[in-house]
Structure formats: C-alpha cells, structure tokens
Design an enzyme around this catalytic site. Structure first.
Site, short mmCIF file in Angstrom:
data_model
loop_
_atom_site.label_atom_id
_atom_site.label_comp_id
_atom_site.label_asym_id
_atom_site.label_seq_id
_atom_site.Cartn_x
_atom_site.Cartn_y
_atom_site.Cartn_z
N HIS A 1 1.41 -1.44 0.05
CA HIS A 1 -0.21 -0.04 0.21
C HIS A 1 0.92 1.57 0.12
O HIS A 1 2.29 1.15 0.05
CB HIS A 1 -0.78 -0.28 0.76
CG HIS A 1 -0.50 0.25 2.24
ND1 HIS A 1 0.24 0.89 3.19
CD2 HIS A 1 -0.36 -1.25 3.45
CE1 HIS A 1 1.03 0.24 4.49
NE2 HIS A 1 0.58 -0.70 4.63
N HIS B 1 3.93 1.45 2.31
CA HIS B 1 5.67 0.67 1.95
C HIS B 1 5.59 1.49 0.68
O HIS B 1 6.78 1.40 0.77
CB HIS B 1 4.93 -0.72 1.31
CG HIS B 1 4.34 -1.83 2.25
ND1 HIS B 1 2.95 -2.28 2.23
CD2 HIS B 1 4.16 -1.81 3.25
CE1 HIS B 1 2.41 -2.31 3.44
NE2 HIS B 1 2.93 -2.55 4.49
N CYS C 1 1.70 -8.76 21.55
CA CYS C 1 0.28 -8.72 19.97
C CYS C 1 1.05 -8.91 18.83
O CYS C 1 1.98 -8.99 18.58
CB CYS C 1 1.28 -6.78 20.42
SG CYS C 1 0.22 -6.33 18.59
N CYS D 1 2.24 -6.69 15.96
CA CYS D 1 3.63 -6.34 16.32
C CYS D 1 4.47 -7.40 16.62
O CYS D 1 6.04 -7.10 16.04
CB CYS D 1 3.63 -5.45 17.11
SG CYS D 1 3.35 -3.82 17.77
N CYS E 1 -2.76 -2.48 22.62
CA CYS E 1 -1.37 -1.89 21.52
C CYS E 1 -2.19 -0.04 21.27
O CYS E 1 -2.64 -0.89 20.14
CB CYS E 1 -1.40 -3.19 20.94
SG CYS E 1 0.06 -2.79 19.94
N HIS F 1 -1.73 -1.17 17.35
CA HIS F 1 -2.67 -1.80 16.49
C HIS F 1 -3.86 -1.80 17.18
O HIS F 1 -5.54 -2.13 16.61
CB HIS F 1 -2.89 -3.47 16.84
CG HIS F 1 -0.59 -3.29 15.53
ND1 HIS F 1 0.07 -3.23 16.50
CD2 HIS F 1 -1.19 -3.93 14.60
CE1 HIS F 1 1.22 -3.84 14.95
NE2 HIS F 1 0.72 -3.48 14.26
N LYS G 1 -6.06 6.79 9.92
CA LYS G 1 -5.20 5.87 10.26
C LYS G 1 -6.06 5.23 8.81
O LYS G 1 -6.82 5.20 8.09
CB LYS G 1 -5.29 5.68 11.53
CG LYS G 1 -3.81 4.68 11.14
CD LYS G 1 -3.99 4.20 12.51
CE LYS G 1 -3.05 2.97 12.41
NZ LYS G 1 -2.49 2.41 13.94
N LYS H 1 -7.75 -1.04 6.65
CA LYS H 1 -8.71 -1.97 6.13
C LYS H 1 -9.50 -2.29 5.92
O LYS H 1 -10.02 -2.07 5.31
CB LYS H 1 -7.86 -3.67 6.19
CG LYS H 1 -7.19 -4.40 4.81
CD LYS H 1 -7.38 -5.29 4.81
CE LYS H 1 -6.41 -6.76 4.02
NZ LYS H 1 -5.80 -7.86 4.52
#
Ligand code: MSP
Length: 521
Positions: A25, A28, A133, A136, A150, A153, A302, A305
C-alpha cells in the site's frame, strides 16, 4: 566536496523487509520510493551505492494469513512477494537486490549468528509469560499498553506463557546508551533518538527469540534446539547483512560500513534497540545510521483495511503517471513528520507545480527557441548585466543546495530548492521579456535569456532525475541533450552546449482533472 556522508564514497541503503501478509500500500510505497530516490541521488554524484529491499516471510501473522487464504505458507509468500516485486518494477525502483527470508542464503546466516551468540553465552533457556501483540509480533511491556491495548494496533494483546530461548539484551543496555550518546548521528531525526533514549531510561528486558514448533512451524529452526523456530524479528533484521553475504562476502566488506536503514516510526524499537544489541553480541559493527520517517494517513485518518481507505500505489501511478506519484510522495512528506494523503492534494500539487510551474516553463522555452532561434540552443553571448548575473548565480547555487539537502536527509528540501529555481526562471522570463526584445530586433538579448532559461531547465532535469527518472530524461532530451541527465561538478556556466537541436514532443505534464472513483476495498 566529499562524495558521501561517510567520506568513503559509499552508500548502502535499505528499506524494511515488508511482511508478506498483504499487498503493498501507500506506506510501503513511500519508504521504497524514498530509498530509491536517495540511492539515485547518491549514484548521480558518483557514490558507490547499493540498495536493498526484500520480503519478511516467516512468523505467525503470515502463517495465519496463508491459512485464511487456503494456501500453504510457501505458496502464499511466493505470490505476495512476487506482487511486491512487480509493484517495485512499475514504480521505477532501482534496487540492486531483493532478499527473501525464506531463501537458504538468508537462513544460513541467521543460524550462524544464533549459534555465535549462543556460544558466547548470551542466549539462554527460560520461561516467560507476557502480553503478546500479534500485530507487532512481540511481547509488549505493561507500560507500553494504552487502556490495556496495543497503541499501534488497537487490539488487546494475548497473555502467553511458555518455555523459550532468550537473548540477554539487558546486558547491553548501558553499552547501547553510551553508544547512542557517542554517536548522535546513529538514530535520526532527533525526536526519534530522544524516544529511544527515553525508553532506555527504564530497565531493558531480555528478548524472547524463539517459538516452540508445537505452536508455530513457519520459521527458521534454532541450530541448537530443533524443537524451536526463531522469533521473526531475530530472523528479519539479519536480512541487512545476509543479503551482503556476511561474513565473507565482498559486498559485506564493501557496503556494511556505509549502511543506512530507513523505516517508519512503527518499527523504531526493533531497529534502534534489538538490532544494535544483536550486532554487538555477535561482534559485528553497528550500522551507520537509522533514519526514521513518519506515518501517512489518508484524509486525516489512519489507513486501514477495516476503514476501507487503503491507498494502492499502482492505482495512482496508473492514473497520473509513475513520476508524478513519486514526486508527490517526496514533495509532500517532511522527513520525520506524519503526512496526510488525499487525491485532491495530489492533483492540486500536480497542476500547480508540475503542469504550471515546470511544464509551462518548458513549453514556453521550447516554443521561443523554435521561433526565435531556429530550434537550436542559442549561444549565451557575453552580456554582463546585474539581473543576468543574479540569475546565473541562482542556477549555479542550486545543485549544492540539493546536495546538502540530501546529505541532511531532507529530500523534500531537495525538491523544493529545485522548484524555487523553476519559479525563478519563470520570473526571469517575465522580467527579460524575450518576445518584446525579438520584436525590436535585439537578438543578443533573446539569445542570452533563452540560453539562461534552458540552462536552468537542464539543471532541473538533473536535480529532479532521482525523483522522476522518466520525465526528467524526457526533459533532458527535449533540450537536445544526449542520453540521460548527468551530474557535472564545478560551477562552470557553459555546461549546456549551444547548437543542440531541441526536440518538441508530447507535453511533459498535461493538466489533470480530479475524477474520484469509488474504489472497492
Ligand atoms: N516485517 C517488518 C519489518 C522488518 S525489517 C527488518 C515490518 N513489515 S511491515 O510490512 O509492517 O512494514 C512496516 C513499514 O512499512 C514501515 O516501517 C514503513 O516503512 C512502511 N509503512 C507501513 N505503513 C505506513 C504508513 N502508513 N506510513 C508510512 N510508512 C508506512 O514491519
């Protein structure tokens, strides 16, 4: 001028190796384009450069993703890893190698380093319970949790207790603090270095580096206990040297002393704490620098998905062109800070800066050279006016500014310095009005002006080439220059040879209209 940041003329740059649990995405793409741009700048001025990216293919997250899609882990990572490589090719990424953690060349180095640290007594067997987690892929300390979740996440970690192998990371805490204090350049920007040092003010725990095969088989077996596989971070970080053929490889000798790792802030801790202590324990010198950038959000939110707002890099590069996409990423984000992506902002920047400022400057210049100078770069003449000297100074000082910005890890600054040059050239054209000079028959004025502006455009092609390799090659060739943009040291003005025939081809940056399509998530 020294030719690279370490004075050796060498530059080794790495992206994180991305998890192969989903398709690439925007995030990256940003890190990878950024590293590509940095590598291309260094190559431009002649540094011996090596650029590595790759894929992180082991661990629980990936095993679960494979299961969910009904594939074997190997078939699954083969497919995703190929999709990453295809994306990088389409985005013009010029990496020298692509490392996969499932390759034997990587696994051999991981096992060698594990054995080495084990033999030195810094890996021991013990029992541990903690909050794990999955996002992570690590145990979180109680103080890292926010409302029991977390912070990265938003999920509740799972309590896991089992017998495992541990790396004596705590032993290296004082050494690491001293190292970071003595090498302020090791972790930058400053805010992230501060974060690491502040984390190190509390006691560092040892690092659990194994997973029992009864729970996870998708990993590299520990060389000293076949009932366990290596923890994914211990496996992944080693890619940076396994790809160079550690310990005997020529590439390792040549590039490791010049190593810069680039990551976003999400994986600061593994890179700034686990990795240097692992290297120290294995008797390997620490990397030269870790450079940490911020996070991209989408329309102030943020990217995730579940929100359905994941931005796919190829959608944008197919729609607006790969170079425009690369330009926007580098131009928009200030290194170290967060940024927000929106297609509106992208199209606005494109139209204002690429289509208007740069594209129009080129169109007008080519048009006038065609009309007033028989389609050939005119000769500069010897006019010595103040306005001309000022402009030439301006053009000639820009390459050094760009080089400084790159050496400061400020690629946005490199782009903006070049954009300022383009704007100055537009003003210079207005000020000098070669069209009126032509009417009154002052050919020397026309020639001097168009030569100067063409020179500014020539430098623009060179200075933005690492960001937009395709479009800047087209710009270079439009000015009648052979091959591709090349850096020329020195401050001589006449780097643009008069007489070259300009090539008028397609419009470099046609204006874009914003058409938003509903995208399936
Ligand atoms: N596999 C580990 C890295 C191992 S490196 C030895 C990993 N993979 S990841 O797929 O989660 O990639 C994280 C990295 O992707 C970030 O550090 C950053 O380079 C990039 N990004 C992912 N999302 C991002 C944003 N929203 N914004 C900016 N960069 C982002 O962690």
């Amino acid at each position: 001028m020294q030719t690279s940041q370490d004075g050796t003329g060498r530059f080794y740059i790495t992206t994180p190796i991305y998890y192969m649990n989903a398709l690439p995405h925007l995030g990256h793409a940003y890190t990878t384009v950024l590293c590509d741009v940095m590598a291309r700048y260094h190559r431009l001025w002649g540094d011996d450069t090596y650029f590595l990216t790759g894929s992180d293919e082991h661990g629980e997250k990936i095993a679960q993703a494979a299961l969910a899609s009904g594939e074997s882990p190997q078939a699954f990572v083969d497919r995703i890893s190929l999709a990453f490589r295809e994306t990088w090719t389409k985005l013009g990424i010029s990496n020298d190698d692509f490392i996969r953690t499932t390759e034997p060349r990587h696994q051999a180095v991981v096992q060698r380093i594990l054995q080495e640290i084990y033999d030195r007594g810094d890996i021991y067997f013990g029992s541990y319970g903690g909050q794990y987690c999955l996002g992570c892929e690590r145990f979180l300390a109680e103080r890292e949790l926010v409302d029991g979740r977390c912070p990265d996440h938003g999920t509740e970690p799972a309590y896991i207790e089992e017998k495992n192998y541990f790396f004596r990371m705590s032993k290296y805490q004082d050494w690491l603090i001293a190292y970071l204090n003595e090498h302020p350049d090791a972790v930058q920007p400053e805010q992230y270095r501060g974060e690491v040092l502040s984390f190190l003010r509390s006691p560092l725990e040892d690092l659990c580096i194994s997973r029992p095969k009864s729970r996870l088989t998708w990993g590299i077996p520990l060389p000293f206990d076949d009932n366990y596989v290596t923890y994914v971070w211990f496996d992944a970080l080693i890619n940076y040297i396994s790809a160079l053929g550690y310990p005997d490889g020529e590439l390792y000798q040549r590039y490791w002393p010049a190593a810069y790792h680039v990551t976003a802030k999400d994986i600061l801790k593994p890179h700034a704490i686990y990795w240097p202590t692992m290297l120290k324990a294995a008797g390997i010198p620490v990397y030269r620098g870790l450079r940490v950038h911020g996070y991209w959000g989408v329309d102030q939110a943020k990217m995730s998905k579940s929100r359905g707002n994941v931005v796919r890099p190829l959608d944008l590069s197919d729609k607006y062109g790969v170079d425009a996409f690369r330009y926007f990423l580098i131009r928009e984000m200030t290194f170290g800070q967060d940024a927000s992506f929106s297609e509106e902002a992208f199209v606005m920047r494109y139209n204002a800066e690429l289509a208007n400022d740069l594209g129009n400057l080129l169109n007008r210049t080519l048009h006038m050279i065609g009309r007033y100078c028989d389609g050939r770069i005119p000769s500069p003449g010897d006019e010595q006016t103040e306005e001309r000297r000022t402009f030439i100074e301006r053009v000639l000082s820009t390459p050094a500014q760009v080089r400084q910005a790159i050496s400061d890890w400020n690629p946005q600054g490199a782009v903006l310095a070049t954009l300022e040059l383009v704007r100055a050239a537009n003003l210079y054209l207005e000020l000098r009005a070669p069209w009126t000079a032509y009417k009154r028959g002052d050919q020397a004025h026309v020639n001097a002006t168009l030569y100067d502006v063409a020179s500014a455009l020539r430098w623009t092609a060179v200075l933005l080439y690492p960001v937009m390799p395709g479009k800047m090659t087209a710009l270079w060739q439009a000015l009648g220059q052979p091959g591709q943009p090349a850096w020329q040291d020195g401050r001589q003005w006449e780097t643009l040879a008069p007489g070259a025939a300009i090539q008028r081809g397609e419009v470099l940056f046609p204006r874009q209209e914003l058409v938003l399509q509903e995208t399936a998530s």
